[in-house]
Scaffold this motif. Structure first.
Motif, PDB file in Angstrom:
ATOM      1  N   UNK A  55      71.812  60.315  40.287  1.00  0.00           N
ATOM      2  CA  UNK A  55      72.960  59.798  41.032  1.00  0.00           C
ATOM      3  C   UNK A  55      73.792  60.963  41.563  1.00  0.00           C
ATOM      4  N   UNK A  56      74.608  60.651  42.538  1.00  0.00           N
ATOM      5  CA  UNK A  56      75.516  61.670  43.060  1.00  0.00           C
ATOM      6  C   UNK A  56      76.473  62.131  41.962  1.00  0.00           C
ATOM      7  N   UNK A  58      75.672  62.415  38.809  1.00  0.00           N
ATOM      8  CA  UNK A  58      74.913  63.385  38.003  1.00  0.00           C
ATOM      9  C   UNK A  58      75.039  64.792  38.597  1.00  0.00           C
ATOM     10  N   UNK A  59      74.929  64.870  39.908  1.00  0.00           N
ATOM     11  CA  UNK A  59      75.003  66.174  40.571  1.00  0.00           C
ATOM     12  C   UNK A  59      76.426  66.720  40.541  1.00  0.00           C
ATOM     13  N   UNK A  60      77.407  65.833  40.740  1.00  0.00           N
ATOM     14  CA  UNK A  60      78.809  66.250  40.681  1.00  0.00           C
ATOM     15  C   UNK A  60      79.139  66.850  39.319  1.00  0.00           C
ATOM     16  N   UNK A  61      78.621  66.244  38.261  1.00  0.00           N
ATOM     17  CA  UNK A  61      78.931  66.687  36.905  1.00  0.00           C
ATOM     18  C   UNK A  61      78.155  67.937  36.490  1.00  0.00           C
ATOM     19  N   UNK A  62      77.229  68.390  37.347  1.00  0.00           N
ATOM     20  CA  UNK A  62      76.397  69.536  36.999  1.00  0.00           C
ATOM     21  C   UNK A  62      76.309  70.538  38.159  1.00  0.00           C
ATOM     22  N   UNK A  63      77.431  71.141  38.543  1.00  0.00           N
ATOM     23  CA  UNK A  63      77.360  72.152  39.612  1.00  0.00           C
ATOM     24  C   UNK A  63      76.425  73.287  39.191  1.00  0.00           C
ATOM     25  N   UNK A  64      75.725  73.860  40.146  1.00  0.00           N
ATOM     26  CA  UNK A  64      74.718  74.871  39.794  1.00  0.00           C
ATOM     27  C   UNK A  64      75.350  76.157  39.266  1.00  0.00           C
ATOM     28  N   UNK A  65      76.612  76.406  39.620  1.00  0.00           N
ATOM     29  CA  UNK A  65      77.375  77.511  39.034  1.00  0.00           C
ATOM     30  C   UNK A  65      78.702  76.916  38.564  1.00  0.00           C
ATOM     31  N   UNK A  66      79.088  77.108  37.317  1.00  0.00           N
ATOM     32  CA  UNK A  66      80.290  76.443  36.786  1.00  0.00           C
ATOM     33  C   UNK A  66      81.548  76.745  37.590  1.00  0.00           C
ATOM     34  N   UNK A  77      84.684  72.026  45.276  1.00  0.00           N
ATOM     35  CA  UNK A  77      85.213  70.890  44.511  1.00  0.00           C
ATOM     36  C   UNK A  77      86.672  70.601  44.861  1.00  0.00           C
ATOM     37  N   UNK A  78      87.458  71.620  45.084  1.00  0.00           N
ATOM     38  CA  UNK A  78      88.874  71.406  45.383  1.00  0.00           C
ATOM     39  C   UNK A  78      89.094  70.776  46.756  1.00  0.00           C
ATOM     40  N   UNK A  79      88.138  70.954  47.658  1.00  0.00           N
ATOM     41  CA  UNK A  79      88.290  70.415  49.013  1.00  0.00           C
ATOM     42  C   UNK A  79      87.603  69.072  49.190  1.00  0.00           C
ATOM     43  N   UNK A  80      87.000  68.540  48.140  1.00  0.00           N
ATOM     44  CA  UNK A  80      86.257  67.279  48.230  1.00  0.00           C
ATOM     45  C   UNK A  80      87.206  66.093  48.372  1.00  0.00           C
ATOM     46  N   UNK A  81      86.854  65.154  49.235  1.00  0.00           N
ATOM     47  CA  UNK A  81      87.615  63.911  49.361  1.00  0.00           C
ATOM     48  C   UNK A  81      87.182  62.975  48.228  1.00  0.00           C
ATOM     49  N   UNK A  82      88.008  62.861  47.216  1.00  0.00           N
ATOM     50  CA  UNK A  82      87.638  62.109  46.021  1.00  0.00           C
ATOM     51  C   UNK A  82      87.601  60.602  46.262  1.00  0.00           C
ATOM     52  N   UNK A  83      88.389  60.125  47.218  1.00  0.00           N
ATOM     53  CA  UNK A  83      88.352  58.686  47.529  1.00  0.00           C
ATOM     54  C   UNK A  83      86.973  58.295  48.039  1.00  0.00           C
ATOM     55  N   UNK A  84      86.440  59.095  48.951  1.00  0.00           N
ATOM     56  CA  UNK A  84      85.101  58.811  49.482  1.00  0.00           C
ATOM     57  C   UNK A  84      84.056  59.000  48.391  1.00  0.00           C
ATOM     58  N   UNK A  85      84.168  60.096  47.641  1.00  0.00           N
ATOM     59  CA  UNK A  85      83.191  60.354  46.579  1.00  0.00           C
ATOM     60  C   UNK A  85      83.138  59.206  45.577  1.00  0.00           C
ATOM     61  N   UNK A  87      83.636  56.155  45.903  1.00  0.00           N
ATOM     62  CA  UNK A  87      83.002  54.936  46.444  1.00  0.00           C
ATOM     63  C   UNK A  87      81.478  55.026  46.412  1.00  0.00           C
ATOM     64  N   UNK A  88      80.942  56.244  46.403  1.00  0.00           N
ATOM     65  CA  UNK A  88      79.492  56.400  46.518  1.00  0.00           C
ATOM     66  C   UNK A  88      78.855  57.124  45.339  1.00  0.00           C
ATOM     67  N   UNK A  89      79.624  57.457  44.335  1.00  0.00           N
ATOM     68  CA  UNK A  89      79.112  58.297  43.252  1.00  0.00           C
ATOM     69  C   UNK A  89      77.978  57.657  42.464  1.00  0.00           C
ATOM     70  N   UNK A  90      77.874  56.322  42.523  1.00  0.00           N
ATOM     71  CA  UNK A  90      76.784  55.651  41.803  1.00  0.00           C
ATOM     72  C   UNK A  90      75.486  55.621  42.596  1.00  0.00           C
ATOM     73  N   UNK A  91      75.534  56.008  43.871  1.00  0.00           N
ATOM     74  CA  UNK A  91      74.300  56.057  44.665  1.00  0.00           C
ATOM     75  C   UNK A  91      73.345  57.093  44.093  1.00  0.00           C
ATOM     76  N   UNK A  92      72.058  56.807  44.196  1.00  0.00           N
ATOM     77  CA  UNK A  92      71.074  57.839  43.909  1.00  0.00           C
ATOM     78  C   UNK A  92      70.887  58.704  45.158  1.00  0.00           C
ATOM     79  N   UNK A  93      70.269  59.854  44.966  1.00  0.00           N
ATOM     80  CA  UNK A  93      69.972  60.718  46.109  1.00  0.00           C
ATOM     81  C   UNK A  93      69.031  60.003  47.073  1.00  0.00           C
ATOM     82  N   UNK A  94      68.114  59.214  46.528  1.00  0.00           N
ATOM     83  CA  UNK A  94      67.223  58.427  47.377  1.00  0.00           C
ATOM     84  C   UNK A  94      67.973  57.410  48.215  1.00  0.00           C
ATOM     85  N   UNK A  95      68.959  56.758  47.618  1.00  0.00           N
ATOM     86  CA  UNK A  95      69.772  55.801  48.378  1.00  0.00           C
ATOM     87  C   UNK A  95      70.577  56.507  49.467  1.00  0.00           C
TER      88      UNK A  95
END
Length: 453
Positions: A55-56, A58-66, A77-85, A87-95
């Motif tokens: 899921x998205x 899963x990737x959000x919780x595991x940045x490749x560099x801390x 991460x500081x510039x991410x629009x959390x409202x949009x994120x 809404x879609x965080x449960x999507x898989x990468x395939x979705x």
């Protein structure tokens, strides 16, 4: 979070999201050199299966560099629009891939959703897309920016007039600038890579370019691609500049190796906004390229494509006028073949556009790679079909100073004609006034630099 998959009666287990991202990447020599890439096609397929089902979140919780260890991660991460994120965080990468490729999903939809995706998410979805997928998705998105002119207008294809000279001869630079202009190349920027990176030399070239552009009333931008600190000192001393340039990377360590950090880029932007010669508001020019972090030993065990996506995450907060990759420039230790560089070009164009950046391409190669002009031309055509904002214009396609191969002035004109694309509007009118172009096509005056004598 499931990190294993069964392929051909063999179970592949991965240790982390970072490893999955690396193993799922299409083959790149740099990843293999660093021990990051898949060691077989079967392992690559297994990693893609695992990645598609993450899921998205899963990737959000595991940045490749801390976050705590790297400025680039913090900016992403500081510039991410959390409202949009959210809404879609449960999507898989395939979705996410299916949404991007849905014919009902528009470019505006993708620009909106891109604001809620981290760079690793954008890299992840690109890893499970084919070349055609990448072209189709990238073509949907048009990101515009304004310096003196507006780049990224639908139906246009612009070019950087890259009139480099091996001794920084002003006469030689201007001779090549004139040739490029006579082919309709230079509406993105007239940008010179200097041999000598010092304030006096940069000021000298900027002044010559500015005088030439003003004399001929050319609607474009000028830039000298020295280190950003050299350019800043030149501007402080009174040199005219429309854009400030800098190469950037996807890790804090690599940016430090380039001699930069985010604070320096912000200071450069404030300086060019106050003392530059352009209208703006977009006043920065960035170049990137898959493999730079590996070449510098600053990759943290992350694959070069994911790091390139992170470079775009770093870039987007500065709202640049131009961004392009030079993924084929480093050489075979990071991108070995024509096939690898074409794939990297398409990945980079899509990922940059998903980050909201006004992306161009430099589908280039070095002479010690297993690549040739046909590979380069194929990459150029695919990138143009995918909606690159601009390409380079290099005399003869061979940069005599940097010693690599890129799109030529006549390639520029050919691609426009094949695809029915036009220069930026103000530049096209200027070409028409000089008799170089009529109704979107070059006239018999094209290629004659004596027009400017």
């Amino acid at each position: 979070m499931k990190l294993k998959a069964k392929v051909s009666n063999k179970i592949f287990t991965f240790k982390s999201v970072k490893e999955v991202l690396g193993k799922a990447n299409e083959e790149k020599s740099g990843d293999l050199l660093a021990g990051i890439g898949a060691t077989s096609a079967t392992e690559r397929v297994a990693a893609k299966i695992v990645l598609a089902n993450l899921t998205l979140e899963d990737i959000y919780n595991n940045p490749v560099i801390p976050y705590e260890e790297d400025e680039v991660t913090r900016i992403i991460y500081d510039s991410l629009n959390m409202t949009i994120y959210n809404k879609i965080k449960s999507w898989t990468v395939g979705q996410l891939r299916e949404y991007i490729l849905d014919s009902d999903t528009t470019g505006e939809d993708l620009k909106h959703i891109g604001r809620g995706l981290t760079s690793e998410m954008i890299a992840a979805v690109a890893k499970i897309m084919s070349n055609l997928d990448l072209v189709y998705a990238a073509k949907k998105i048009r990101n515009q920016a304004h310096c003196n002119t507006t780049i990224g207008i639908p139906g246009t294809l612009a070019f950087r007039n890259q009139a480099n000279h091996p001794s920084d001869s002003i006469e030689g630079i201007l001779a090549s600038v004139k040739e490029g202009l006579s082919f309709g190349s230079g509406d993105a920027v007239i940008g010179i890579n200097p041999v000598d990176d010092n304030v006096d030399n940069v000021s000298r070239i900027l002044t010559a370019l500015k005088e030439f552009v003003d004399r001929w009333k050319i609607p474009t931008q000028i830039c000298v691609l020295a280190h950003i600190t050299t350019q800043m000192k030149a501007v402080e001393a009174g040199a005219p500049a429309d854009l400030l340039f800098q190469s950037i990377a996807g890790t804090q360590a690599a940016n430090e190796a380039f001699g930069i950090n985010a604070q320096m880029i912000w200071e450069a932007y404030e300086l060019i906004k106050k003392k530059g010669t352009a209208t703006g508001p977009n006043l920065l020019y960035f170049e990137t390229g898959q493999g730079s972090e590996i070449s510098l030993g600053c990759h943290h065990g992350v694959d070069e494509m994911t790091l390139e996506a992170r470079t775009y995450g770093f870039a987007r907060v500065f709202q640049p006028f131009m961004v392009n990759n030079v993924s084929g420039f480093i050489g075979p230790e990071t991108i070995y073949s024509g096939r690898e560089v074409i794939r990297a070009d398409l990945e980079d164009l899509f990922m940059g556009k998903m980050h909201g950046l006004p992306m161009g391409l430099a589908p280039c190669y070095t002479n010690h790679m297993k690549a040739d002009q046909n590979d380069q031309e194929l990459g150029t055509l695919l990138g143009a079909i995918a909606g690159a904002n601009y390409f380079m214009g290099v005399p003869g396609g061979d940069d005599v100073m940097l010693n690599y191969q890129d799109t030529s002035y006549h390639d520029d004109a050919t691609v426009r004609e094949i695809l029915g694309l036009r220069p930026l509007p103000e530049f096209e009118k200027w070409l028409e006034d000089l008799g170089i172009m009529k109704d979107g096509r070059l006239t018999k005056l094209a290629g004659d630099p004596s027009i400017f004598d």
